[in-house]
Scaffold this active site. Sequence first.
Site, PDB file in Angstrom:
ATOM      1  N   SER A  61       0.800  -1.239   0.000  1.00 30.87           N
ATOM      2  CA  SER A  61       0.000   0.000   0.000  1.00 30.87           C
ATOM      3  C   SER A  61       0.827   1.280   0.000  1.00 30.87           C
ATOM      4  O   SER A  61       0.256   2.362  -0.190  1.00 30.87           O
ATOM      5  CB  SER A  61      -0.934   0.024   1.202  1.00 30.87           C
ATOM      6  OG  SER A  61      -2.022  -0.825   0.970  1.00 30.87           O
ATOM      7  N   TYR A 186      -3.220  -2.161 -10.576  1.00 31.48           N
ATOM      8  CA  TYR A 186      -3.114  -1.851  -9.136  1.00 31.48           C
ATOM      9  C   TYR A 186      -2.218  -2.864  -8.420  1.00 31.48           C
ATOM     10  O   TYR A 186      -1.307  -2.495  -7.672  1.00 31.48           O
ATOM     11  CB  TYR A 186      -4.533  -1.819  -8.537  1.00 31.48           C
ATOM     12  CG  TYR A 186      -4.587  -1.865  -7.031  1.00 31.48           C
ATOM     13  CD1 TYR A 186      -4.057  -0.842  -6.259  1.00 31.48           C
ATOM     14  CD2 TYR A 186      -5.174  -2.954  -6.369  1.00 31.48           C
ATOM     15  CE1 TYR A 186      -4.099  -0.902  -4.872  1.00 31.48           C
ATOM     16  CE2 TYR A 186      -5.225  -3.009  -4.994  1.00 31.48           C
ATOM     17  CZ  TYR A 186      -4.683  -1.984  -4.250  1.00 31.48           C
ATOM     18  OH  TYR A 186      -4.715  -2.039  -2.879  1.00 31.48           O
ATOM     19  N   VAL A 256       1.120  -3.718   3.778  1.00 33.51           N
ATOM     20  CA  VAL A 256       1.088  -5.036   4.430  1.00 33.51           C
ATOM     21  C   VAL A 256       2.366  -5.849   4.220  1.00 33.51           C
ATOM     22  O   VAL A 256       2.520  -6.911   4.812  1.00 33.51           O
ATOM     23  CB  VAL A 256      -0.135  -5.897   4.029  1.00 33.51           C
ATOM     24  CG1 VAL A 256      -1.420  -5.319   4.580  1.00 33.51           C
ATOM     25  CG2 VAL A 256      -0.219  -6.114   2.541  1.00 33.51           C
TER      26      VAL A 256
END
Length: 304
Positions: A61, A186, A256
């Site tokens: 992220s 993504y 993460v």
Amino acid sequence: MQSWVDSIHARARTRLGSGRVASYIPALAQQDPERLGIAVYTNAGELYSAGDAGVPFSIQSIAKVLLLTLALRTHGEALWQRVGLNPSGMPFNSLAQLEAERGKPRNPFINAGAIVVTDRLVGSFATPDKHLQDVARRLSGNVSILIDAEVLASEWQHRSRNAAAAYLMKAFGNLDNEVDEVLRTYFSCCALSMSCSDLSVALNFLAADGHARATGERFVSPGMTRRINSIMSTCGLYDAAGDFAYRVGLPAKSGVGGGIVAVVPGRMTVCAWSPALDESGNSVAAQYALELFAEELDAHPQEA
Ligand code: DON
């Protein structure tokens, strides 16, 4: 500064053994929970590091900061018609709020928000993931930064929840491009492998009014830098952003993979990494390292 970093590393090691490595994608579950790195990059261009600071890890992220920066560069304020600006108070992969709020994600740092941001970039670049990789290479000065194909494949295979969010947004008309293409892009960006040293250098523009030292360019304006830092302060650690703000008080973004990058505006960037996470998905030892770092800043207000 090197002695700060060494001492923070030694003290943060006491937190190894707490928390759990991310298990929702198998490629991340293989990470060694004993790893701990810390790197500080000052606005004067000095890099200080300790432990595993040179070991590449999955930025996950943290890529959302670069995605947001690129989307603001290409779409400007129009981006906020698609995604909100407030903390979600929900886990980063929650679907409940997205349904209730008709497919407009609360902010660009929860998964749904980053997927919308990626959709904007898919509309603007032929290969946005390659573009992001190129930007990461240029901003860090490290041309060997790679997208980890195993992490990408693993995340694609276990994409159900992110796919659910993407289809929900598509149904509400908030995604222009095909779901599969947006998701693949993504995941590819989240699968970038970078070290603490790479990240502290690459994101230093956020501490330097948008000026990227490695390329000598003004990457974003001072106003945009301030806005990105504000979103990191309020939303960078998901539903734990308030706890982190109280304990550390710096704009930051976690992933993460166990990395967290924090910004000391006007002075430096710092990145800590250790794979074992708490319940919110934030690295236990990296959060503690940044807490210790903030205490050192209190004690040495003039340094760097
Ligand atoms: O979409 C996902 O679930 C991951 N690629 C990124 C999640 C993440 O890093 C959330 N961070 N704490």
